[in-house]
Design a protein around this motif. Structure first.
Motif, PDB file in Angstrom:
ATOM      1  N   UNK B 352      24.467  49.924  34.726  1.00  0.00           N
ATOM      2  CA  UNK B 352      24.781  49.006  35.825  1.00  0.00           C
ATOM      3  C   UNK B 352      26.052  49.465  36.535  1.00  0.00           C
ATOM      4  N   UNK B 353      26.973  50.005  35.749  1.00  0.00           N
ATOM      5  CA  UNK B 353      28.247  50.462  36.311  1.00  0.00           C
ATOM      6  C   UNK B 353      28.015  51.555  37.356  1.00  0.00           C
ATOM      7  N   UNK B 354      27.094  52.485  37.043  1.00  0.00           N
ATOM      8  CA  UNK B 354      26.818  53.571  37.990  1.00  0.00           C
ATOM      9  C   UNK B 354      26.155  53.036  39.258  1.00  0.00           C
ATOM     10  N   UNK B 356      26.413  50.033  40.528  1.00  0.00           N
ATOM     11  CA  UNK B 356      27.358  49.253  41.336  1.00  0.00           C
ATOM     12  C   UNK B 356      28.413  50.146  41.989  1.00  0.00           C
ATOM     13  N   UNK B 357      28.746  51.219  41.306  1.00  0.00           N
ATOM     14  CA  UNK B 357      29.699  52.176  41.887  1.00  0.00           C
ATOM     15  C   UNK B 357      29.139  52.729  43.200  1.00  0.00           C
ATOM     16  N   UNK B 358      27.872  53.110  43.174  1.00  0.00           N
ATOM     17  CA  UNK B 358      27.257  53.634  44.395  1.00  0.00           C
ATOM     18  C   UNK B 358      27.079  52.536  45.431  1.00  0.00           C
ATOM     19  N   UNK B 359      26.792  51.320  44.964  1.00  0.00           N
ATOM     20  CA  UNK B 359      26.656  50.203  45.914  1.00  0.00           C
ATOM     21  C   UNK B 359      27.970  49.948  46.636  1.00  0.00           C
ATOM     22  N   UNK B 365      20.871  48.796  46.296  1.00  0.00           N
ATOM     23  CA  UNK B 365      20.602  48.917  44.868  1.00  0.00           C
ATOM     24  C   UNK B 365      19.420  49.867  44.613  1.00  0.00           C
ATOM     25  N   UNK B 367      18.311  52.324  46.521  1.00  0.00           N
ATOM     26  CA  UNK B 367      18.661  53.704  46.835  1.00  0.00           C
ATOM     27  C   UNK B 367      19.598  54.276  45.764  1.00  0.00           C
ATOM     28  N   UNK B 371      18.949  57.550  43.503  1.00  0.00           N
ATOM     29  CA  UNK B 371      19.905  58.672  43.420  1.00  0.00           C
ATOM     30  C   UNK B 371      20.210  59.018  41.967  1.00  0.00           C
ATOM     31  N   UNK B 372      20.378  57.981  41.150  1.00  0.00           N
ATOM     32  CA  UNK B 372      20.721  58.208  39.750  1.00  0.00           C
ATOM     33  C   UNK B 372      19.541  58.843  39.011  1.00  0.00           C
ATOM     34  N   UNK B 375      19.240  62.391  40.058  1.00  0.00           N
ATOM     35  CA  UNK B 375      20.303  63.151  39.398  1.00  0.00           C
ATOM     36  C   UNK B 375      19.953  63.439  37.948  1.00  0.00           C
ATOM     37  N   UNK B 376      19.406  62.435  37.284  1.00  0.00           N
ATOM     38  CA  UNK B 376      19.015  62.574  35.879  1.00  0.00           C
ATOM     39  C   UNK B 376      17.992  63.699  35.719  1.00  0.00           C
ATOM     40  N   UNK B 378      17.683  66.224  37.666  1.00  0.00           N
ATOM     41  CA  UNK B 378      18.156  67.452  38.295  1.00  0.00           C
ATOM     42  C   UNK B 378      18.709  68.427  37.254  1.00  0.00           C
ATOM     43  N   UNK B 380      19.551  72.039  35.989  1.00  0.00           N
ATOM     44  CA  UNK B 380      19.784  73.375  36.563  1.00  0.00           C
ATOM     45  C   UNK B 380      18.788  74.344  35.942  1.00  0.00           C
TER      46      UNK B 380
END
Lengths: 242, 404
Positions: B352-354, B356-359, B365, B367, B371-372, B375-376, B378, B380
């Protein structure tokens, strides 16, 4: 008026962390929050931003004339509130560059030049906050704020963990974000938490507050307050009861 | 009767070590024939979209060669580059007199009923070989396509990368849009010779009721490299696989990346094992799994036999629904002092912290969650040509949209 906080009480879990807070920040002004660790400074910023953990039990927050007390975080951001976090989370797999570019969609996409002004270019392709030092995290936060370009900027200890050279750099960027070069036409306001007071060397602040145990104990000239705290301690500063 | 046949008959009823047991008699042995197309453009339109979703480029552009098999019929096989050979396995067996150095060498025909079935009821597959020193610029594409209801497709693939050669293979396994239930068994034996490199990218796009049992083993000689990228964004009903990689020669390297999603009703038991048998070998196993209601077991096993070998294992799972289950089972087995092997595993929901940080940056919420998740996923993918990387990113982005 930029921000108006009326009789605000906030709980985290079952614990009330802020009691009956009142404050007003006029458009163009920068205010500073002082207080010991755990006094409620970060909680106040998080409550203004709207984080779910910080439950507002009483009072209201009004931003640019709109009551935002119950608005979701992203809508507060869309209205023009931005925040630099003290300990932001790491987001794996998401590059700082990609987020900043996403945020600057409407602001001309000056990611590279902004990063350069912060000496942050080499970290642009790192994952958000992953493996960054304290100082680099502050820069990453400011870079995101530059892209966001908010009208009210909440800064949680922007200088903690930053070396002296970089404090000057960060101070300059914050000054620009807050349009300190403009006098009359300034539209940006700020609310800054500082322990060291160092940031006050780089920008003028209009008013200071002292938070103690979740209550607002004093307000006044931030320089004078900071000197009192340095010389006599937080309790003495609270005692003057202005 | 040959020894191989005998062994297969002996294992015909042998259950696999992992994964739900399947009743093989419930799948049809025989499938209708599909016509061979000398030109890729001749592939029926109805099938093209699904193949493209599994990473196939049906113009054949930017591909070294193509192999396409529908059900039991090879429908296309072509090569555009000197030094690379692509054949249906049955033809390769004839041409190379039984492929005796490679046929059921890395994979044990008696491993379980699925390997046995592939021997006893064999439906082709691909044979791909890069000659000594050949460095192919573009990937070879191979597509194994299921279109007939209730059949089982049992393929046996052989890949040989000769000394100092470099080969990329992208293989897409997919099903016709109308198809509901079928079984795919794929035996794959890969041989990577001294100093050679194989990058093997597999994209799975299954129908909902499809069962999948790949059986892969890879032998890597001195200085060889095996890079595997497995992406499964459209899950099957039941998938179980555990490729086994043997790093047999000094300095051999492997890296296995797995990205998969399990929807409600899916059972996915995936993992890989790497045996570090020679000095200076290195391995990395990375998996990112997402459950939107399905059950996932993510395994990983590293076995170190020589001092100084280095290996790392990472199993991360993300739960996007209230139901479903992810079990991460990382295992390290050091057989001698001085191996350097480590693992990390994490399973949880999006923090939730991640979000809300982006929010707080003005992102909604939904989007922020997207994004998260992106990223998860992604990972390499080292050593992957840019074009393949784009292909994988595209598959993930496309499928990622429907996850939310």
């Amino acid at each position: 008026m930029s921000l108006e906080i009326n009789n605000l009480s906030v709980e985290v879990g079952d614990h009330e962390v802020l009691h009956d807070i009142n404050m007003e920040i006029r458009t163009g002004e920068t205010h500073v929050l002082f207080g010991k660790n755990g006094s409620g400074k970060t909680s106040l910023l998080m409550a203004i931003m709207g984080f779910s953990r910080y439950r507002i039990t009483k009072g209201s927050i009004v931003f640019k004339g709109t009551d935002i007390t119950r608005l979701p975080i992203n809508e507060r951001a869309a209205l023009g509130i931005g925040m630099s976090f003290q300990r932001p989370p790491t987001i794996r797999g998401l590059k700082t560059r990609d987020l900043v570019e996403l945020l600057s969609r409407d602001n001309g996409g000056e990611t590279e030049s902004h990063a350069k002004s912060l000496n942050f270019s080499e970290f642009l392709d790192r994952e958000i906050n992953h493996g960054l030092s304290g100082g680099e995290i502050k820069k990453s936060e400011l870079l995101q704020l530059m892209a966001q370009n908010p009208d009210l900027i909440l800064l949680d200890e922007p200088e903690s963990g930053v070396d002296l050279e970089n404090i000057a750099l960060i101070g300059k960027v914050i000054k620009k974000l807050l349009q300190k070069n403009l006098r009359r036409l300034r539209t940006k306001s700020g609310l800054i938490i500082t322990h060291t007071g160092l940031i006050l060397n780089y920008l003028e602040a209009d008013r200071g507050y002292l938070l103690l145990d979740g209550g607002m104990k004093c307000h006044g000239n931030p320089r004078e307050m900071f000197n009192t705290i340095c010389n006599l301690g937080y309790e003495e500063c609270a005692r003057c009861q202005r | 009767m040959s020894k191989i046949k005998e062994k297969a008959l002996g294992a015909a009823e042998k259950k696999a070590a992992y994964g739900p047991d399947l009743d093989l008699s419930s799948f049809k042995h025989k499938a209708g024939k599909h016509a061979y197309k000398a030109d890729l453009a001749g592939i029926p339109e109805a099938e093209k979209a699904g193949m493209a979703d599994a990473g196939m480029i049906l113009s054949g552009e930017k591909r070294t060669g193509s192999y396409i098999q529908m059900d039991h019929s090879p429908v296309h096989c072509s090569v555009r580059e000197e030094g690379v050979e692509i054949l249906p396995t049955m033809e390769a067996l004839k041409k190379y007199k039984g492929l005796k150095d490679y046929w059921w060498k890395a994979v044990d025909v008696g491993a379980d009923k699925y390997t046995a079935r592939t021997e006893l009821d064999f439906h082709n597959g691909y044979f791909i070989r890069a000659a000594k020193g050949v460095k192919s610029l573009f990937p070879v594409q191979a597509c194994l396509y299921l279109s007939e209801e209730d059949i089982s497709q049992n393929v046996h693939n052989i890949v040989i990368v000769e000394e100092n050669a470099e080969l990329h293979i992208i293989t897409g396994c997919t099903t016709a849009p109308h198809l509901e239930r079928a079984l795919h068994i794929g035996v794959s034996e890969f041989y990577i010779k001294r100093g050679a490199t194989l990058t093997f990218t597999m994209i799975h796009n299954w129908g909902e009721e499809v069962a999948v049992r790949p059986r892969t083993a890879v032998w890597v000689e001195e200085g060889g490299t095996y890079l595997s990228n497995y992406v499964c964004m459209k899950p099957a009903r039941s998938l179980q696989m555990a490729p086994a990689i043997r790093l047999m020669g000094e300095g051999a390297v492997t890296r296995l990346n797995t990205i998969l999603v399990a929807r409600k009703g899916s059972e996915m038991d995936v993992g890989g094992s790497v045996h570090l048998e020679a000095a200076g070998t290195r391995a990395e196993i990375i998996s990112r799994t997402i459950s939107t209601g399905g059950n996932i077991i993510a395994r990983g096993l590293l076995v170190g036999y020589e001092p100084g070998v280095r290996a790392h294992l990472e199993c991360n799972g993300l739960m996007l629904a209230e139901s479903g289950n992810i079990r991460a089972i990382p295992e390290l087995d050091g057989r001698v002092a001085g191996v350097e092997m480590s693992h990390e595993a994490a399973v949880g929901k999006i923090s939730q912290e991640e979000i809300e940080y982006l929010m707080a940056r003005g992102i909604s919420e939904a989007e922020a969650t997207a994004l998260i998740v992106r990223g998860f996923l992604n990972v390499e993918m080292e050593g992957l040509p840019a074009e393949l990387k784009q292909e994988i990113d595209r598959v993930i982005a496309e499928s990622g949209k429907s996850l939310m």
